[in-house]
Design an enzyme around this catalytic site. Structure first.
Site, PDB file in Angstrom:
ATOM      1  N   ASP A  50      -7.122  -0.891   0.543  1.00 36.43           N
ATOM      2  CA  ASP A  50      -6.636   0.218   1.388  1.00 36.43           C
ATOM      3  C   ASP A  50      -7.299   1.582   1.174  1.00 36.43           C
ATOM      4  O   ASP A  50      -7.524   1.982   0.031  1.00 36.43           O
ATOM      5  CB  ASP A  50      -5.146   0.504   1.117  1.00 36.43           C
ATOM      6  CG  ASP A  50      -4.283  -0.714   1.088  1.00 36.43           C
ATOM      7  OD1 ASP A  50      -4.768  -1.803   1.351  1.00 36.43           O
ATOM      8  OD2 ASP A  50      -3.094  -0.545   0.776  1.00 36.43           O
ATOM      9  N   PHE A 105      -1.068   1.840  -7.188  1.00 35.37           N
ATOM     10  CA  PHE A 105      -1.094   1.310  -5.824  1.00 35.37           C
ATOM     11  C   PHE A 105      -1.243   2.439  -4.809  1.00 35.37           C
ATOM     12  O   PHE A 105      -1.319   3.610  -5.157  1.00 35.37           O
ATOM     13  CB  PHE A 105       0.177   0.484  -5.570  1.00 35.37           C
ATOM     14  CG  PHE A 105       0.064  -0.961  -6.007  1.00 35.37           C
ATOM     15  CD1 PHE A 105      -0.864  -1.371  -6.946  1.00 35.37           C
ATOM     16  CD2 PHE A 105       0.919  -1.926  -5.469  1.00 35.37           C
ATOM     17  CE1 PHE A 105      -0.962  -2.707  -7.340  1.00 35.37           C
ATOM     18  CE2 PHE A 105       0.835  -3.262  -5.851  1.00 35.37           C
ATOM     19  CZ  PHE A 105      -0.096  -3.659  -6.793  1.00 35.37           C
TER      20      PHE A 105
HETATM   21  C1  FRU Z   1      -1.667  -3.056   1.316  1.00 39.72           C
HETATM   22  C2  FRU Z   1      -1.213  -3.131  -0.125  1.00 39.72           C
HETATM   23  C3  FRU Z   1      -0.233  -2.026  -0.432  1.00 39.72           C
HETATM   24  C4  FRU Z   1      -0.376  -1.885  -1.920  1.00 39.72           C
HETATM   25  C5  FRU Z   1      -1.847  -2.141  -2.130  1.00 39.72           C
HETATM   26  C6  FRU Z   1      -2.153  -2.852  -3.425  1.00 39.72           C
HETATM   27  O1  FRU Z   1      -2.864  -3.697   1.577  1.00 39.72           O
HETATM   28  O2  FRU Z   1      -0.655  -4.413  -0.391  1.00 39.72           O
HETATM   29  O3  FRU Z   1       1.085  -2.284  -0.006  1.00 39.72           O
HETATM   30  O4  FRU Z   1      -0.002  -0.617  -2.373  1.00 39.72           O
HETATM   31  O5  FRU Z   1      -2.276  -2.923  -1.047  1.00 39.72           O
HETATM   32  O6  FRU Z   1      -3.519  -2.903  -3.650  1.00 39.72           O
END
Ligand code: FRU
Length: 487
Positions: free
Chosen positions: A42, A101
């Protein structure tokens, strides 16, 4: 600054240098945001700070697969030339033991503030975890210090599942607002709201919006913003079943357009609309820049998809930045930022006015390419018109518009997506079809009719791109423009 944290970012930088030296570059992208090596997912913390654009991303600097999440970091003066910065956040502190995250960034009076989720495994093999929310700050926009009082939100509300992540923070009047992706104990997806006077002390304000089972089990990466007086809630739901042309990827990214009442925390909205109809578009985030543009960047991949670049020592990239505007019928339009024009190295106008094209082939040898073609559908007798991006032999990526069926189709079956290579979506082209396409070494981004439909997919060409071909079926096609630019 916390010493574990300094060590962890230094170690990660070292690991990246070694990985970079070993990398096979055949599919490396020319103008998209990627990590120097290894895994990314992300986009995080998109922001313009002290005149520069910053993008962070979920990153595992030690491996080409997902793992303990760090925040990688790039910055840019023009949204198209990006410079790598040191890793901004590394996990391993008590507040974020198993991962930093996704989250967002705000400019708090000259202090660049990152708000992110700390991930903690309770039972890793069974994916049982807890999540909390944390803050890190920086005045130079490069070096970040995690707050001593982290976590700023230690746990979710009591009626909640373990999913409690991806804070999006914004300021409204004098108050900071935060929404988080969450779900109930019964696995109903929802987004919950907190407020704060200072980004440190947060008060829970309840559920901003809850979905039913048709809307999946968890809403990742929520975003919430105002556009032309409407409130847009953009999110990445997990667990929606495919329905015809819709929701064909493992997870989706889409939005509601609606009205939000800050006093009652009530949100009324229209139907869920997918933001992009290609194979690889997820976890989009937006930010407002100093020109008042709402700019979106997504992860240009999908969870659990085949990523051939893993064999080369890297995986994952972000899309080009796109301006989001509100079109007719409360639909969002997405178009490349103007600055993309800065990448043009040479312009090739192949045709400018009403040209009959039954079949037309231009030899173009390039792997970084922008193409624009305008079909005049009122004068065309064809049923289908296609733009093909051809390799030296059989390999081609085909974009087709069915004039009768009003469908736009992308076929990458023989350009890297062997199974499930086709995506299609409804597009009412009303007399004219404009296809504006960006090709990079392993990606295609299509903007049709000024962003009414977009399709983003990773493609993996074993052959060199050698031509642009226009083809029609069932009659003649008339084109008003065909131009390409080498980037
Ligand atoms: C979305 C996600 C988020 C999380 C992150 C972990 O793609 O699953 O919800 O924070 O990626 O890498």
């Amino acid at each position: 600054m916390n010493s574990t944290y300094i060590n962890n970012t230094k170690q990660a930088e070292e690991a990246l240098k070694q990985a970079e030296a070993k990398m096979n570059k055949r599919y490396r992208l020319g103008y998209h945001i990627m990590a120097p090596a290894n895994w990314i997912n992300d986009p995080n913390g998109l922001i313009q700070f002290k005149g520069e654009y910053h993008a962070f991303y979920q990153h595992h600097p030690y491996d080409e697969n997902w793992g303990p999440m760090h925040w990688g970091h790039v910055k840019s003066k023009d949204l198209v030339h990006w410079e790598h910065c040191p890793i901004a956040l590394a996990p391993g502190d008590a507040c974020d033991l198993d991962g930093c995250f996704s989250g967002s960034a705000v400019d708090n009076n000259g202090e660049l503030t990152l708000i992110y989720t700390g991930h903690h495994y309770i039972d890793q093999p069974n994916n049982i975890f807890f999540q909390n929310q944390n803050v890190a700050v920086s005045t130079d926009g490069i070096h970040f210090t995690k707050l001593a009082q982290n976590p700023v939100i230690a746990e979710p509300p009591t009626d909640s599942s373990q999913h409690f992540r991806d804070p999006k923070v914004w300021k409204h009047e004098d108050t900071w607002y935060m929404i988080l992706g969450n779900s109930t104990k019964e696995d109903l997806p929802r987004v919950i709201l907190y407020t704060s006077p200072d980004l440190r002390t947060w008060t829970y304000h309840g559920v901003l919006l809850q979905g039913d089972k048709n809307m999946g089990f968890m809403w990742e990466c929520p975003d919430f913003f105002e556009l032309n007086g409407k409130h847009i809630f953009m999110f990445s739901p997990q667990g929606i079943d495919a329905q015809g042309d819709k929701y064909n990827n493992l997870f989706q990214t889409g939005y509601y357009v609606g009205e939000y009442n800050y006093d009652s925390n009530e949100y009324q909205h229209g139907e869920f609309i997918e933001l992009d109809n290609g194979h690889d578009f997820y976890a989009v985030q937006t930010f407002l820049d100093d020109q008042g543009r709402r700019i979106a960047i997504g992860w240009m991949d999908m969870w659990e998809s085949d990523m051939p670049t893993k064999a080369d020592g890297w995986s994952g990239a972000l899309t080009i930045p796109r301006v989001i505007t509100l079109g007719a019928n409360n639909k969002l339009l997405m178009n490349p930022v103007e600055e993309m024009k800065l990448l043009r190295q040479s312009e090739h106008v192949l045709c400018q006015s009403s040209t009959i094209c039954g079949s037309y082939l231009a030899e173009v040898e390039a792997d970084l390419l922008e193409v624009k073609v305008v079909f005049d559908l009122t004068k065309s007798s064809a049923d289908l018109v296609s733009l093909k991006l051809c390799g030296t032999g059989e390999e081609e990526t085909v974009i087709t518009y069915s004039i009768l069926g009003q469908k736009l189709m992308l076929d990458c079956s023989i350009s890297g997506k062997k199974t499930d290579g086709v995506r299609q979506t409804t597009l009412n082209a009303e007399g004219q079809l404009t296809l504006h396409v960006y090709l990079d070494r392993s990606s295609i981004e299509i903007f049709a009719n000024e962003g009414e439909a977009t399709m983003t997919s990773r493609i993996y060409l074993s052959e060199k791109l050698l031509g642009i071909e226009l083809v029609s079926e069932g009659g003649e096609a008339i084109i008003n423009e065909l131009t390409y630019w080498k980037l």
